[in-house]
Scaffold this motif. Structure first.
Motif, short mmCIF file in Angstrom:
data_model
loop_
_atom_site.label_atom_id
_atom_site.label_comp_id
_atom_site.label_asym_id
_atom_site.label_seq_id
_atom_site.Cartn_x
_atom_site.Cartn_y
_atom_site.Cartn_z
N THR A 146 0.85 -1.24 -0.14
CA THR A 146 -0.31 -0.16 0.45
C THR A 146 1.15 1.16 0.28
O THR A 146 2.18 1.30 0.95
N LYS A 152 0.80 5.50 -0.46
CA LYS A 152 0.02 6.50 -0.33
C LYS A 152 0.58 7.92 -1.62
O LYS A 152 2.42 7.79 -0.90
N TYR A 153 0.06 8.42 -2.31
CA TYR A 153 1.14 9.13 -3.25
C TYR A 153 -0.33 10.31 -3.85
O TYR A 153 -1.21 9.95 -4.04
N ASN A 203 -3.55 9.97 -3.14
CA ASN A 203 -4.72 8.81 -3.37
C ASN A 203 -3.75 7.61 -2.83
O ASN A 203 -3.04 7.29 -2.29
N ILE A 204 -4.61 6.49 -2.34
CA ILE A 204 -4.15 5.12 -1.62
C ILE A 204 -3.80 4.13 -3.10
O ILE A 204 -4.66 3.60 -3.85
#
Length: 147
Positions: A93, A95-96, A99-100
């Motif tokens: 996973t 987060k960028y 957004n995940i």
């Protein structure tokens, strides 16, 4: 080449030479002594090919070929080894930009993202970021605990 002489035209022909003839060719191309017969075929064959096709082989490559020829299985395993090993079914996973993103590990070199299978994490990371980036680094797999 220092002396004009007949050079073998194939690796099989080189392997079929007597010890004296093999030593003769070795002395033409190399300054250090021939130790062992089998592990010297590859560097000698490369030197002969370079001579036949008028190219030059640097001494540093000869040293590297010698090292690889001494234990090829070890270096083949090292070249194909992943720096990280993830169990099948692991979900990565990230987060960028708010957004995940989740990537599922499907096999040794199979990763699923958005119902597509990729052979490496870098391809996925580059699609997410739209730029050049290391996949393992993007997903945080650079620590010692994954090595």
């Amino acid at each position: 080449m220092r002396n004009k002489c007949y050079l073998p035209k194939s690796l099989e022909e080189l392997k079929g030479l007597s010890n004296e003839k093999l030593q003769f060719y070795w002395d033409i191309f190399y300054r250090y002594p021939l130790r062992g017969r089998k592990c010297k075929y590859r560097p000698l064959w490369y030197a002969i090919q370079c001579e036949l096709y008028s190219c030059k082989l640097a001494e540093k490559y000869i040293t590297r070929l010698d090292k690889y020829a001494s234990n090829p299985e070890k270096y083949i395993q090292r070249a194909n080894k992943n720096k990280y090993s993830l169990a099948i079914g692991t979900i990565l996973t990230k987060k960028y930009k708010g957004n995940i993103y989740q990537v599922a590990v499907k096999g040794e070199k199979e990763y699923e993202w958005e119902n597509n299978i990729y052979s490496n994490l870098t391809a996925i990371a580059q699609k997410i970021t739209r730029g050049h980036i290391s996949g393992p680094k993007f997903f945080g797999l650079t620590g010692k605990r994954y090595a």
